[in-house]
Design a protein around this motif. Sequence first.
Motif, PDB file in Angstrom:
ATOM      1  N   MET A   6      17.527  36.645   2.243  1.00  0.00           N
ATOM      2  CA  MET A   6      17.655  37.195   3.598  1.00  0.00           C
ATOM      3  C   MET A   6      16.976  36.227   4.557  1.00  0.00           C
ATOM      4  SD  MET A   6      16.526  41.159   2.719  1.00  0.00           S
ATOM      5  CE  MET A   6      17.080  41.963   4.227  1.00  0.00           C
ATOM      6  N   LYS A   7      17.759  35.649   5.480  1.00  0.00           N
ATOM      7  CA  LYS A   7      17.175  34.695   6.448  1.00  0.00           C
ATOM      8  C   LYS A   7      17.115  35.326   7.832  1.00  0.00           C
ATOM      9  CE  LYS A   7      17.690  31.384   9.786  1.00  0.00           C
ATOM     10  NZ  LYS A   7      18.486  31.311  11.029  1.00  0.00           N
ATOM     11  N   PHE A   8      15.979  35.185   8.491  1.00  0.00           N
ATOM     12  CA  PHE A   8      15.815  35.748   9.838  1.00  0.00           C
ATOM     13  C   PHE A   8      15.536  34.627  10.836  1.00  0.00           C
ATOM     14  CE2 PHE A   8      14.945  39.093   6.839  1.00  0.00           C
ATOM     15  CZ  PHE A   8      15.654  40.167   7.372  1.00  0.00           C
ATOM     16  N   ARG A 150      17.300  20.628  14.076  1.00  0.00           N
ATOM     17  CA  ARG A 150      17.295  21.920  14.756  1.00  0.00           C
ATOM     18  C   ARG A 150      18.313  22.870  14.120  1.00  0.00           C
ATOM     19  NH1 ARG A 150      14.364  22.343  19.393  1.00  0.00           N
ATOM     20  NH2 ARG A 150      14.414  24.509  18.713  1.00  0.00           N
ATOM     21  N   GLY A 151      17.888  24.102  13.989  1.00  0.00           N
ATOM     22  CA  GLY A 151      18.743  25.110  13.339  1.00  0.00           C
ATOM     23  C   GLY A 151      18.681  25.038  11.817  1.00  0.00           C
ATOM     24  N   GLY A 152      17.749  24.234  11.287  1.00  0.00           N
ATOM     25  CA  GLY A 152      17.732  23.921   9.853  1.00  0.00           C
ATOM     26  C   GLY A 152      17.342  25.057   8.926  1.00  0.00           C
ATOM     27  N   SER A 153      16.817  26.148   9.463  1.00  0.00           N
ATOM     28  CA  SER A 153      16.467  27.265   8.571  1.00  0.00           C
ATOM     29  C   SER A 153      17.698  27.858   7.895  1.00  0.00           C
ATOM     30  CB  SER A 153      15.758  28.374   9.350  1.00  0.00           C
ATOM     31  OG  SER A 153      14.545  27.898   9.845  1.00  0.00           O
ATOM     32  N   ASP A 154      18.843  27.770   8.551  1.00  0.00           N
ATOM     33  CA  ASP A 154      20.081  28.237   7.907  1.00  0.00           C
ATOM     34  C   ASP A 154      20.306  27.455   6.616  1.00  0.00           C
ATOM     35  OD1 ASP A 154      20.617  29.866  10.126  1.00  0.00           O
ATOM     36  OD2 ASP A 154      21.758  28.294  11.144  1.00  0.00           O
ATOM     37  N   THR A 155      20.085  26.147   6.714  1.00  0.00           N
ATOM     38  CA  THR A 155      20.302  25.278   5.556  1.00  0.00           C
ATOM     39  C   THR A 155      19.266  25.570   4.464  1.00  0.00           C
ATOM     40  OG1 THR A 155      21.236  23.649   7.021  1.00  0.00           O
ATOM     41  CG2 THR A 155      20.572  22.871   4.844  1.00  0.00           C
ATOM     42  N   ALA A 208      29.524  25.493  17.701  1.00  0.00           N
ATOM     43  CA  ALA A 208      29.089  26.893  17.572  1.00  0.00           C
ATOM     44  C   ALA A 208      27.786  26.919  16.783  1.00  0.00           C
ATOM     45  CB  ALA A 208      30.159  27.705  16.850  1.00  0.00           C
ATOM     46  N   LYS A 209      26.675  27.198  17.439  1.00  0.00           N
ATOM     47  CA  LYS A 209      25.404  26.985  16.749  1.00  0.00           C
ATOM     48  C   LYS A 209      24.978  28.165  15.882  1.00  0.00           C
ATOM     49  CE  LYS A 209      22.099  28.620  20.105  1.00  0.00           C
ATOM     50  NZ  LYS A 209      20.759  28.519  20.580  1.00  0.00           N
ATOM     51  N   VAL A 210      25.867  29.131  15.701  1.00  0.00           N
ATOM     52  CA  VAL A 210      25.492  30.314  14.932  1.00  0.00           C
ATOM     53  C   VAL A 210      25.071  29.960  13.493  1.00  0.00           C
ATOM     54  CG1 VAL A 210      27.922  30.899  14.459  1.00  0.00           C
ATOM     55  CG2 VAL A 210      26.191  32.681  14.342  1.00  0.00           C
TER      56      VAL A 210
HETATM   57 MG    MG Z   1      19.977  29.077  14.355  1.00  0.00          MG
END
Ligand code: MG
Length: 406
Positions: A6-8, A150-155, A208-210
């Motif tokens: 689960m990623k927040f 940036r946004g790397g927590s998704d990865t 799309a940065k989602v």
């Molecule tokens: Mg993000």
Amino acid sequence: MARLVMKFGGTSVGSVDRIKNVAAKVKREVEAGNQVAVVVSAMSGETNRLVDLCRQIDPVHDQREYDTVVASGEQVTTGLVSIALQALGVKARSWQGWQVPIRTNDMHGKARIEEIDGSAMIRDMEAGIVPVVAGFQGVGPNQRIATLGRGGSDTSAVALAAALKADRCDIYTDVDGVYTADPRIVKKARKLDKITYEEMLELASLGAKVLQTRSVEMAMNHRVRTQVLSSFADLPGTLVVDEDEIVEKQIVSGVTYSADEAKVTLIGVADRPGIAAGIFGPLSDAGINVDMIVQNISEDGKKTDLTFTMGRGDLDRAVQILEKQEKSLGWAKLVPDRNVVKVSVVGVGMRSHAGVAHIMFKALAEKNINILAITTSEIKVSVLISADYTELAVRALHTAFGLDAE
Ligand code: MG
Ligand code: ADP
Ligand code: ASP
């Protein structure tokens, strides 16, 4: 029983109340009998604040120290979420990237994950302890902290799901799924129940940065079942899946835009063999990716105009490099332009459907929007336009492809 990651994201952990909400959501999954690993971002605004501190001290700082600074945002959240879980009676502990370890290469500031040893975490999960892992960070070959861009927590989340052989990776965020366009811009955007890996990859890389682009690449390569859903509402989200899981293929599934673009036009360049190589060679040597290229047909066979685009952050460097070539290559004028955006439509249905580009150009023409450059691939068409018309263009295309909600 399922094993879940689960990623927040930042907004989802943006305050004490929101962190308590996250803990309650995790607790529910644990009580349903699932093994859960949590990945967290920094609290909203925190990474920007840390990046800014580095820039204020020195605009061209050491990237290894930048990583030390910006990775700290996630460290705070892992501790806070662990405390919140313990307060609800759920056993939990925080893990920093180096403790797992999440091994990366040495590209500080935009490192890639190379390997994750999930064994210690699996032992904890089997003993009923929830690991709360810092997203965005790992440890490089030099034993130093490295961040993933940036946004790397998704990865981080998708990579961890692959390493833990999780049944699903749930990306909780501030929207309740992947929409046909950014719902902040297009009020009539619709939530998609499912989207293919390929479409999501194009949408992410086209702005799309989602989801961070690399997280989708990772999900696709390791076939991680990934879901994007809301931290705040209890609704099913959007599943990213294989194409054969989608029954009704849309011609266009989504419209997106990227503001991270800039263009250069060289006016009056000699129209002879070797010129393009002379221009693009030095740019590529400097690691500058050129994206769209348009060359006009020269009327007299002697002079032509050449337009091309690159990331906005590369523009100044590109101009500097080009100016050095001016003597040998020769042109009448070099015109840089930052005020451009790339608007794209994406859909796997395009493969078997002609006329997509025509619908796109017609919709833009009806709004009097001039197209500066075009690129296409099997499942997308992109156009470069003036940034002044971004929202108008995205909305017009959304309507033209029949994506508007009732
Ligand atoms: Mg993000
Ligand atoms: P987080 O902090 O949870 O990682 P992000 O801000 O990185 O969240 O990503 C979520 C945002 O992505 C949304 O708030 C939305 O504005 C934006 N977005 C852009 N395109 C889309 C799309 N097609 N569908 C959903 N959200 C999108
Ligand atoms: N905190 C990092 C960022 O803002 C990573 C992330 O949130 O995914 O870019």
